[in-house]
Design a protein around this motif. Sequence first.
Motif, mmCIF file in Angstrom:
data_model
loop_
_atom_site.group_PDB
_atom_site.id
_atom_site.type_symbol
_atom_site.label_atom_id
_atom_site.label_comp_id
_atom_site.label_asym_id
_atom_site.label_seq_id
_atom_site.Cartn_x
_atom_site.Cartn_y
_atom_site.Cartn_z
ATOM 1 N N THR A 125 7.051 -5.179 -7.476
ATOM 2 C CA THR A 125 6.905 -6.082 -8.610
ATOM 3 C C THR A 125 6.315 -7.428 -8.201
ATOM 4 O O THR A 125 6.313 -7.795 -7.019
ATOM 5 C CB THR A 125 8.263 -6.333 -9.279
ATOM 6 N N ALA A 126 5.854 -8.166 -9.200
ATOM 7 C CA ALA A 126 5.348 -9.516 -8.962
ATOM 8 C C ALA A 126 6.441 -10.382 -8.345
ATOM 9 O O ALA A 126 6.171 -11.195 -7.455
ATOM 10 C CB ALA A 126 4.849 -10.119 -10.269
ATOM 11 N N HIS A 127 7.680 -10.187 -8.788
ATOM 12 C CA HIS A 127 8.805 -10.950 -8.224
ATOM 13 C C HIS A 127 8.934 -10.671 -6.724
ATOM 14 O O HIS A 127 9.085 -11.599 -5.925
ATOM 15 C CB HIS A 127 10.103 -10.585 -8.956
ATOM 16 N N ALA A 128 8.872 -9.400 -6.345
ATOM 17 C CA ALA A 128 8.996 -9.038 -4.929
ATOM 18 C C ALA A 128 7.848 -9.628 -4.125
ATOM 19 O O ALA A 128 8.055 -10.173 -3.029
ATOM 20 C CB ALA A 128 9.023 -7.523 -4.771
ATOM 21 N N ALA A 129 6.630 -9.537 -4.651
ATOM 22 C CA ALA A 129 5.466 -10.078 -3.945
ATOM 23 C C ALA A 129 5.597 -11.584 -3.757
ATOM 24 O O ALA A 129 5.277 -12.127 -2.693
ATOM 25 C CB ALA A 129 4.186 -9.742 -4.703
ATOM 26 N N GLU A 130 6.111 -12.258 -4.781
ATOM 27 C CA GLU A 130 6.307 -13.704 -4.703
ATOM 28 C C GLU A 130 7.355 -14.051 -3.648
ATOM 29 O O GLU A 130 7.181 -14.983 -2.864
ATOM 30 C CB GLU A 130 6.735 -14.223 -6.071
ATOM 31 N N GLN A 131 8.439 -13.287 -3.606
ATOM 32 C CA GLN A 131 9.503 -13.534 -2.632
ATOM 33 C C GLN A 131 9.026 -13.288 -1.201
ATOM 34 O O GLN A 131 9.438 -13.989 -0.282
ATOM 35 C CB GLN A 131 10.723 -12.639 -2.932
ATOM 36 N N LEU A 132 8.161 -12.301 -1.018
ATOM 37 C CA LEU A 132 7.648 -11.988 0.318
ATOM 38 C C LEU A 132 6.720 -13.068 0.848
ATOM 39 O O LEU A 132 6.652 -13.302 2.044
ATOM 40 C CB LEU A 132 6.895 -10.658 0.297
ATOM 41 N N GLY A 133 5.965 -13.693 -0.019
ATOM 42 C CA GLY A 133 4.929 -14.622 0.430
ATOM 43 C C GLY A 133 3.671 -13.847 0.748
ATOM 44 O O GLY A 133 3.457 -12.743 0.257
ATOM 45 N N ASP A 134 2.825 -14.402 1.591
ATOM 46 C CA ASP A 134 1.524 -13.796 1.887
ATOM 47 C C ASP A 134 1.687 -12.472 2.640
ATOM 48 O O ASP A 134 2.156 -12.446 3.769
ATOM 49 C CB ASP A 134 0.663 -14.743 2.724
ATOM 50 N N VAL A 135 1.283 -11.385 1.988
ATOM 51 C CA VAL A 135 1.356 -10.053 2.593
ATOM 52 C C VAL A 135 0.209 -9.898 3.590
ATOM 53 O O VAL A 135 -0.946 -10.179 3.271
ATOM 54 C CB VAL A 135 1.303 -8.955 1.503
ATOM 55 N N VAL A 136 0.560 -9.468 4.812
ATOM 56 C CA VAL A 136 -0.437 -9.347 5.881
ATOM 57 C C VAL A 136 -0.634 -7.913 6.352
ATOM 58 O O VAL A 136 -1.593 -7.611 7.062
ATOM 59 C CB VAL A 136 -0.083 -10.250 7.089
ATOM 60 N N PHE A 137 0.274 -6.991 5.966
ATOM 61 C CA PHE A 137 0.168 -5.599 6.405
ATOM 62 C C PHE A 137 0.925 -4.715 5.435
ATOM 63 O O PHE A 137 2.014 -5.073 4.990
ATOM 64 C CB PHE A 137 0.738 -5.427 7.821
ATOM 65 N N VAL A 138 0.340 -3.557 5.130
ATOM 66 C CA VAL A 138 1.011 -2.568 4.288
ATOM 67 C C VAL A 138 0.853 -1.204 4.943
ATOM 68 O O VAL A 138 -0.248 -0.826 5.356
ATOM 69 C CB VAL A 138 0.415 -2.518 2.862
ATOM 70 N N GLU A 139 1.960 -0.489 5.076
ATOM 71 C CA GLU A 139 1.931 0.895 5.553
ATOM 72 C C GLU A 139 2.300 1.784 4.375
ATOM 73 O O GLU A 139 3.430 1.726 3.887
ATOM 74 C CB GLU A 139 2.925 1.099 6.697
ATOM 75 N N THR A 140 1.334 2.542 3.885
ATOM 76 C CA THR A 140 1.583 3.422 2.751
ATOM 77 C C THR A 140 2.069 4.781 3.257
ATOM 78 O O THR A 140 1.856 5.126 4.416
ATOM 79 C CB THR A 140 0.300 3.602 1.911
ATOM 80 N N PRO A 141 2.714 5.550 2.390
ATOM 81 C CA PRO A 141 3.198 6.865 2.818
ATOM 82 C C PRO A 141 2.049 7.855 3.002
ATOM 83 O O PRO A 141 0.976 7.684 2.436
ATOM 84 C CB PRO A 141 4.110 7.296 1.660
ATOM 85 N N GLU A 142 2.306 8.887 3.803
ATOM 86 C CA GLU A 142 1.306 9.923 4.046
ATOM 87 C C GLU A 142 1.192 10.842 2.841
ATOM 88 O O GLU A 142 2.205 11.219 2.244
ATOM 89 C CB GLU A 142 1.695 10.762 5.262
ATOM 90 N N VAL A 143 -0.034 11.206 2.505
ATOM 91 C CA VAL A 143 -0.255 12.190 1.448
ATOM 92 C C VAL A 143 0.375 13.511 1.885
ATOM 93 O O VAL A 143 0.261 13.907 3.046
ATOM 94 C CB VAL A 143 -1.765 12.354 1.169
ATOM 95 N N GLY A 144 1.086 14.154 0.968
ATOM 96 C CA GLY A 144 1.772 15.403 1.274
ATOM 97 C C GLY A 144 3.244 15.215 1.590
ATOM 98 O O GLY A 144 4.007 16.182 1.589
ATOM 99 N N LYS A 145 3.643 13.978 1.860
ATOM 100 C CA LYS A 145 5.042 13.696 2.178
ATOM 101 C C LYS A 145 5.901 13.877 0.924
ATOM 102 O O LYS A 145 5.540 13.450 -0.161
ATOM 103 C CB LYS A 145 5.179 12.258 2.696
ATOM 104 N N THR A 146 7.047 14.522 1.089
ATOM 105 C CA THR A 146 8.007 14.647 0.004
ATOM 106 C C THR A 146 8.986 13.489 0.122
ATOM 107 O O THR A 146 9.525 13.232 1.203
ATOM 108 C CB THR A 146 8.763 15.990 0.089
#
Length: 121
Positions: free
Chosen positions: A22-43
């Motif tokens: 959410t926008a609230h979470a992004a605001e609380q985190l501050g400047d995001v510098v890295f994102v690790e997304t889940p692997e396609v196919g992962k349950t």
Amino acid sequence: MRFTKDHEWVVLQGDVATVGITAHAAEQLGDVVFVETPEVGKTVKAGDAFAVVESVKAASDVYAPISGEVIEANGELGSAPETVNASPENGGWFAKVKLSDPSEYEALMDRAAYDAFLATQ
């Protein structure tokens, strides 16, 4: 759009849920510098950590708000993690999940309930 108490959002189109923070979470985190997304196919199971977001302040797990199979990850976040700050509830999505239990979506908070929840934080 539905929300969790862990500040994730879900938009459902058919049986595919797009998930982000959410926008609230992004605001609380501050400047995001890295994102690790889940692997396609992962349950994933609702409540399980399925992605990671790092900011200048902290690293945080992102929890799956619903159960299912990851069918797409937002690869653009690898080279442009700041998209999470610029557009957290739109272009900054993390993954698309093929829903295995539609009742999980119905159990999430709507915008009014989420806003009321934020007021208690």
